[in-house]
Enzyme design. Structure first.
Site, PDB file in Angstrom:
ATOM      1  CE  LYS A  27       1.460   5.332   7.195  1.00  0.00           C
ATOM      2  NZ  LYS A  27       1.421   4.365   6.065  1.00  0.00           N
ATOM      3  CB  SER A 102      -1.728   5.289   4.059  1.00  0.00           C
ATOM      4  OG  SER A 102      -0.729   4.340   4.419  1.00  0.00           O
ATOM      5  CB  SER A 126       1.184   3.099   2.018  1.00  0.00           C
ATOM      6  OG  SER A 126      -0.165   2.801   1.756  1.00  0.00           O
TER       7      SER A 126
END
Length: 422
Positions: A27, A102, A126
């Protein structure tokens, strides 16, 4: 917009270690030495960290090949990966729908086969949200199990780095690699239970007691609830038992979470001022004017909204009214979970109360997006571990089931999830 930004990172020679030959996507809020790390924001479009996060170091030591950085909601603020300054990520398992957020890029990269494994971060769901929406497995570890050194902070007291993978055993293998104390992160702690997580993915739930918080089923989509109960029936046929439990404080969880998370974000993001971090726009005017102009240009609407709300909650005259009360609610939530685990080995609920949203559906109604986190944010407030595992589909869209364990009870939730997967 692609799910993954390809890097030039390659390990020379024959890799060795438990992840040798495996590809991992990371990420884009986790620092990678020499590789751009943007947090999905124009504010950090050109930022290249001079060091690796601890989890990235451990991936390399384990022989993994890091193939790229994954798209995300800006600074982790969103549930759809649509607030990224670089465009939204698609959902490979639900065309026309969001991949969740996210960590949507990480989940989508795994679901599409662009990477064997991925790392995401979970501040209020997330990792679990996109795992559920993309039909993969995601683990939110106990707070302190995985080092946050090198993670660009959003809300320090809530967030954890966690694995995403096609299967429970693979997610547990990745957790085995990245978990453990780190002297550079004072919040890390030793695991409480035996820490060979992959070995726990044996599918044996005979005698397992499952508590089902009734509050986490209220208001959920009918198809999601039906899929959830089908999965519970499957586990019961394998020897597990279930009973309903109550978490009375849960009704306050979303409100408390957003007050705390936005307050911490307001403080953490103050460093992005065009001097310490962020672009130097060579703007005219005094420091205050330049500071405001840089942040106006660099931040997206959702980030600005959360900074404003967090600053308001911490301001003189409102700290006790909002922030202190949110912390009281957090303590109440923690006590409710303790009581629930005196009655059950694990807790179970739908990961998300709805199937994946249609692309663009939630952008005009941020409050609705916040409320969709109702099943995931309580776990972060209580600093507990949780896993999302695919439970089936409703109307052709993925549905995830969430198992929650006591602190450092990762082996319990891995075992339960592997039984459902089998």
């Amino acid at each position: 917009m692609s799910r993954i930004f390809i890097t030039e990172e390659r390990i020379e020679g024959e890799p060795e270690g438990p992840l040798a030959g495996r590809t991992v996507a990371v990420k884009d809020n986790i620092s990678t030495e020499g590789v751009r790390t943007t947090c999905g924001s124009a504010m950090l479009e050109g930022y290249v960290p001079p060091y690796d996060a601890t989890v990235v170091e451990r991936l390399k030591e384990a022989g993994a090949t890091i193939v790229g950085k994954t798209n995300m909601d800006e600074f982790g603020m969103g549930s759809t990966t649509e607030t990224s300054a670089f465009g939204p990520a698609p959902n490979p398992n639900a065309e026309g729908h969001v991949p969740g957020g996210s960590s949507g890029g990480s989940a989508a990269a795994v679901a599409a086969g662009e990477a064997d494994l991925a790392l995401g971060t979970d501040t209020g769901g997330s990792v679990r949200n996109p795992a559920a929406f993309c039909g993969v497995v995601g683990i939110k570890p106990t707070y302190g199990l995985v080092s946050r050194y090198g993670l660009v902070a959003y809300a320090n007291s809530l967030e954890q780095i966690g694995p995403l993978a096609p299967t429970v055993s693979e997610a547990a293998e990745l957790l085995d690699v990245v978990a453990g104390p780190d002297e550079r992160d004072a919040t890390t702690r030793e695991e409480g239970e035996e820490s060979d997580y992959a070995a726990a993915a044996d599918g044996d739930v005979d005698g397992l007691s499952i508590g089902i918080p009734t509050e986490l089923l209220e208001g959920a989509d009918e198809g999601v609830v039906e899929t959830f109960w089908d999965a519970i029936a499957d586990l019961e046929s394998q020897g597990a038992s279930y009973h309903e439990v109550s978490l009375p404080s849960i009704e306050h969880a979303v409100a408390a979470y957003y007050v705390i998370a936005m307050s911490e974000a307001s403080s953490n993001l103050a460093r992005f001022d065009g001097v310490r971090y962020g672009p130097d726009h060579d703007l005219e005017g005094d420091w205050n004017e330049t500071f405001a102009a840089v942040r106006e240009q660099g931040f997206g609407d959702e980030v600005k909204r959360r900074i404003l709300l967090g600053t308001y909650a911490l301001s003189a005259g409102y700290h006790e009214k909002y922030y202190a009360k949110a912390q009281d609610a957090r303590a109440w939530i923690e006590r409710d979970f303790e009581d629930a685990f005196s009655e059950a080995d694990v807790l179970a609920s739908p990961t998300m109360p709805t199937p994946p949203f249609e692309t663009g559906e939630s952008l005009d109604d941020p409050l609705q997006m916040y409320l969709a986190d109702a099943n995931t944010v309580p776990i972060n407030l209580a600093n507990l571990p949780a896993i999302s595992v695919p439970a089936g589909e409703t109307d052709g869209l993925p549905v995830g089931l969430q198992f929650v364990g006591p602190a450092f009870g990762e082996r319990r939730i891995v075992r339960a999830a592997s039984a459902l997967e089998d």
